[in-house]
Design a protein around this motif. Structure first.
Motif, PDB file in Angstrom:
ATOM      1  N   ARG A  66       0.835  -1.206   0.000  1.00 29.76           N
ATOM      2  CA  ARG A  66       0.000   0.000   0.000  1.00 29.76           C
ATOM      3  C   ARG A  66       0.866   1.251   0.000  1.00 29.76           C
ATOM      4  NH1 ARG A  66      -3.031  -1.121   4.325  1.00 29.76           N
ATOM      5  NH2 ARG A  66      -4.343  -2.452   3.070  1.00 29.76           N
ATOM      6  N   ALA A  67       1.979   1.221   0.738  1.00 29.20           N
ATOM      7  CA  ALA A  67       2.894   2.358   0.773  1.00 29.20           C
ATOM      8  C   ALA A  67       3.561   2.568  -0.586  1.00 29.20           C
ATOM      9  CB  ALA A  67       3.952   2.147   1.850  1.00 29.20           C
ATOM     10  N   VAL A  68       3.893   1.490  -1.278  1.00 32.74           N
ATOM     11  CA  VAL A  68       4.498   1.604  -2.608  1.00 32.74           C
ATOM     12  C   VAL A  68       3.514   2.267  -3.571  1.00 32.74           C
ATOM     13  CG1 VAL A  68       5.308   0.312  -4.618  1.00 32.74           C
ATOM     14  CG2 VAL A  68       6.089  -0.324  -2.332  1.00 32.74           C
ATOM     15  N   VAL A  69       2.266   1.808  -3.569  1.00 31.91           N
ATOM     16  CA  VAL A  69       1.256   2.372  -4.474  1.00 31.91           C
ATOM     17  C   VAL A  69       1.001   3.840  -4.132  1.00 31.91           C
ATOM     18  CG1 VAL A  69      -1.148   2.230  -5.230  1.00 31.91           C
ATOM     19  CG2 VAL A  69       0.186   0.139  -4.931  1.00 31.91           C
ATOM     20  N   ALA A  70       0.878   4.153  -2.846  1.00 30.28           N
ATOM     21  CA  ALA A  70       0.650   5.545  -2.438  1.00 30.28           C
ATOM     22  C   ALA A  70       1.838   6.428  -2.822  1.00 30.28           C
ATOM     23  CB  ALA A  70       0.393   5.615  -0.938  1.00 30.28           C
ATOM     24  N   GLY A  71       3.037   5.917  -2.660  1.00 29.80           N
ATOM     25  CA  GLY A  71       4.227   6.669  -3.056  1.00 29.80           C
ATOM     26  C   GLY A  71       4.268   6.922  -4.549  1.00 29.80           C
ATOM     27  N   ILE A  79      -1.844   6.158 -12.582  1.00 31.10           N
ATOM     28  CA  ILE A  79      -2.462   4.838 -12.466  1.00 31.10           C
ATOM     29  C   ILE A  79      -3.872   4.989 -13.019  1.00 31.10           C
ATOM     30  CG2 ILE A  79      -3.177   3.000 -10.914  1.00 31.10           C
ATOM     31  CD1 ILE A  79      -0.993   3.938  -8.987  1.00 31.10           C
ATOM     32  N   PRO A  80      -4.157   4.361 -14.157  1.00 34.52           N
ATOM     33  CA  PRO A  80      -5.476   4.535 -14.777  1.00 34.52           C
ATOM     34  C   PRO A  80      -6.592   4.079 -13.839  1.00 34.52           C
ATOM     35  CG  PRO A  80      -3.970   3.355 -16.247  1.00 34.52           C
ATOM     36  CD  PRO A  80      -3.295   3.464 -14.921  1.00 34.52           C
ATOM     37  N   PRO A  81      -7.758   4.747 -13.887  1.00 36.83           N
ATOM     38  CA  PRO A  81      -8.889   4.327 -13.061  1.00 36.83           C
ATOM     39  C   PRO A  81      -9.293   2.892 -13.374  1.00 36.83           C
ATOM     40  CG  PRO A  81      -9.309   6.471 -14.047  1.00 36.83           C
ATOM     41  CD  PRO A  81      -8.065   5.933 -14.676  1.00 36.83           C
ATOM     42  N   GLY A  82      -9.525   2.129 -12.347  1.00 37.54           N
ATOM     43  CA  GLY A  82      -9.913   0.738 -12.504  1.00 37.54           C
ATOM     44  C   GLY A  82      -9.739  -0.002 -11.200  1.00 37.54           C
ATOM     45  N   ALA A  83      -9.851  -1.319 -11.266  1.00 40.46           N
ATOM     46  CA  ALA A  83      -9.692  -2.174 -10.093  1.00 40.46           C
ATOM     47  C   ALA A  83      -8.386  -2.949 -10.231  1.00 40.46           C
ATOM     48  CB  ALA A  83     -10.866  -3.137  -9.987  1.00 40.46           C
ATOM     49  N   TYR A  84      -7.631  -3.020  -9.150  1.00 44.31           N
ATOM     50  CA  TYR A  84      -6.322  -3.672  -9.144  1.00 44.31           C
ATOM     51  C   TYR A  84      -6.245  -4.635  -7.972  1.00 44.31           C
ATOM     52  CZ  TYR A  84      -5.079   0.145 -12.240  1.00 44.31           C
ATOM     53  OH  TYR A  84      -5.045   1.034 -13.288  1.00 44.31           O
ATOM     54  N   LEU A  85      -5.790  -5.849  -8.229  1.00 48.27           N
ATOM     55  CA  LEU A  85      -5.553  -6.838  -7.193  1.00 48.27           C
ATOM     56  C   LEU A  85      -4.069  -7.174  -7.225  1.00 48.27           C
ATOM     57  CD1 LEU A  85      -6.756  -8.719  -5.043  1.00 48.27           C
ATOM     58  CD2 LEU A  85      -7.068 -10.417  -6.848  1.00 48.27           C
ATOM     59  N   ILE A  86      -3.362  -6.835  -6.158  1.00 51.87           N
ATOM     60  CA  ILE A  86      -1.915  -7.036  -6.087  1.00 51.87           C
ATOM     61  C   ILE A  86      -1.630  -8.263  -5.241  1.00 51.87           C
ATOM     62  CG2 ILE A  86       0.273  -6.029  -5.351  1.00 51.87           C
ATOM     63  CD1 ILE A  86      -0.991  -3.265  -5.794  1.00 51.87           C
ATOM     64  N   ARG A 102      10.364  -1.853  -6.617  1.00 52.04           N
ATOM     65  CA  ARG A 102      10.747  -1.961  -8.028  1.00 52.04           C
ATOM     66  C   ARG A 102       9.777  -2.859  -8.789  1.00 52.04           C
ATOM     67  NH1 ARG A 102      14.137  -5.790 -10.039  1.00 52.04           N
ATOM     68  NH2 ARG A 102      14.927  -6.204  -7.952  1.00 52.04           N
ATOM     69  N   HIS A 103       9.424  -4.003  -8.214  1.00 52.18           N
ATOM     70  CA  HIS A 103       8.522  -4.937  -8.891  1.00 52.18           C
ATOM     71  C   HIS A 103       7.110  -4.372  -9.013  1.00 52.18           C
ATOM     72  CE1 HIS A 103      11.382  -8.129  -9.355  1.00 52.18           C
ATOM     73  NE2 HIS A 103      11.598  -8.223  -8.044  1.00 52.18           N
ATOM     74  N   VAL A 104       6.593  -3.776  -7.944  1.00 53.45           N
ATOM     75  CA  VAL A 104       5.236  -3.218  -8.000  1.00 53.45           C
ATOM     76  C   VAL A 104       5.181  -2.072  -9.001  1.00 53.45           C
ATOM     77  CG1 VAL A 104       3.445  -2.003  -6.704  1.00 53.45           C
ATOM     78  CG2 VAL A 104       4.597  -3.969  -5.682  1.00 53.45           C
ATOM     79  N   ARG A 105       6.175  -1.196  -8.977  1.00 56.83           N
ATOM     80  CA  ARG A 105       6.185  -0.071  -9.922  1.00 56.83           C
ATOM     81  C   ARG A 105       6.320  -0.546 -11.365  1.00 56.83           C
ATOM     82  NH1 ARG A 105       8.031   5.465  -7.972  1.00 56.83           N
ATOM     83  NH2 ARG A 105       7.406   5.461  -5.795  1.00 56.83           N
ATOM     84  N   ARG A 106       7.094  -1.589 -11.592  1.00 60.03           N
ATOM     85  CA  ARG A 106       7.217  -2.126 -12.945  1.00 60.03           C
ATOM     86  C   ARG A 106       5.876  -2.664 -13.423  1.00 60.03           C
ATOM     87  NH1 ARG A 106      11.863  -6.029 -13.324  1.00 60.03           N
ATOM     88  NH2 ARG A 106      13.042  -4.112 -13.127  1.00 60.03           N
ATOM     89  N   CYS A 107       5.153  -3.350 -12.552  1.00 58.75           N
ATOM     90  CA  CYS A 107       3.823  -3.833 -12.914  1.00 58.75           C
ATOM     91  C   CYS A 107       2.872  -2.680 -13.215  1.00 58.75           C
ATOM     92  CB  CYS A 107       3.236  -4.700 -11.792  1.00 58.75           C
ATOM     93  SG  CYS A 107       3.960  -6.330 -11.614  1.00 58.75           S
ATOM     94  N   LEU A 108       2.908  -1.647 -12.368  1.00 59.81           N
ATOM     95  CA  LEU A 108       2.038  -0.487 -12.603  1.00 59.81           C
ATOM     96  C   LEU A 108       2.395   0.205 -13.919  1.00 59.81           C
ATOM     97  CD1 LEU A 108       1.854   1.027  -9.004  1.00 59.81           C
ATOM     98  CD2 LEU A 108       0.029  -0.156 -10.263  1.00 59.81           C
ATOM     99  N   ALA A 109       3.685   0.280 -14.243  1.00 59.65           N
ATOM    100  CA  ALA A 109       4.092   0.878 -15.510  1.00 59.65           C
ATOM    101  C   ALA A 109       3.580   0.049 -16.687  1.00 59.65           C
ATOM    102  CB  ALA A 109       5.612   1.001 -15.555  1.00 59.65           C
ATOM    103  N   ASP A 110       3.617  -1.282 -16.552  1.00 56.21           N
ATOM    104  CA  ASP A 110       3.103  -2.140 -17.620  1.00 56.21           C
ATOM    105  C   ASP A 110       1.606  -1.944 -17.814  1.00 56.21           C
ATOM    106  OD1 ASP A 110       5.628  -3.120 -18.046  1.00 56.21           O
ATOM    107  OD2 ASP A 110       5.263  -5.063 -17.092  1.00 56.21           O
TER     108      ASP A 110
END
Length: 116
Positions: A66-71, A79-86, A102-110
């Motif tokens: 949650r801290a990674v996503v908030a950061g 982050i496009p509007p939608g639903a995300y399950l991490i 690094r991994h979470v941000r790479r996924c969000l970039a993809d």
């Protein structure tokens, strides 16, 4: 601003129609909002079950994600509007914060680039 997923219908839709991106042990299943729907912040949930350790370990892993996503949002990563399950494999809990980030941000970039 990030909202949480609270309704079962969204989880069912993620399972049936969601797309998935992966980086290392981390994966994100996502379902972007349809064009023309009223805009609202992205909705995020986390899937870390008992194989990731006891409740204390799982909750710590959720807080770290949650801290990674908030950061990422604070830094202006779109982050496009939608639903995300991490979620992730069993080794996700033992990752240092920098690697998890690094991994979470790479996924969000993809997700943002349309790759899946």
């Amino acid at each position: 601003m990030i909202w949480r997923i609270r309704d079962r219908d969204t989880f069912v839709a993620l399972r049936r129609r969601g797309r998935r991106v992966r980086s290392g042990p981390v994966w994100i299943s996502y379902l972007l909002d349809e064009p023309g729907t009223p805009p609202h912040p992205p909705r995020v949930a986390f899937a870390f079950g008992r194989r990731h350790g006891n409740a204390v370990s799982r909750n710590a892993l959720r807080r770290r994600c949650r801290a990674v996503v908030a950061g990422a949002v604070r830094e202006g990563i779109a982050i496009p509007p939608g639903a995300y399950l991490i979620g992730g494999g069993t080794s996700t809990g033992s990752l240092p914060y920098a690697d998890l980030e690094r991994h979470v941000r790479r996924c969000l970039a993809d997700v943002g680039s349309g790759r899946s």
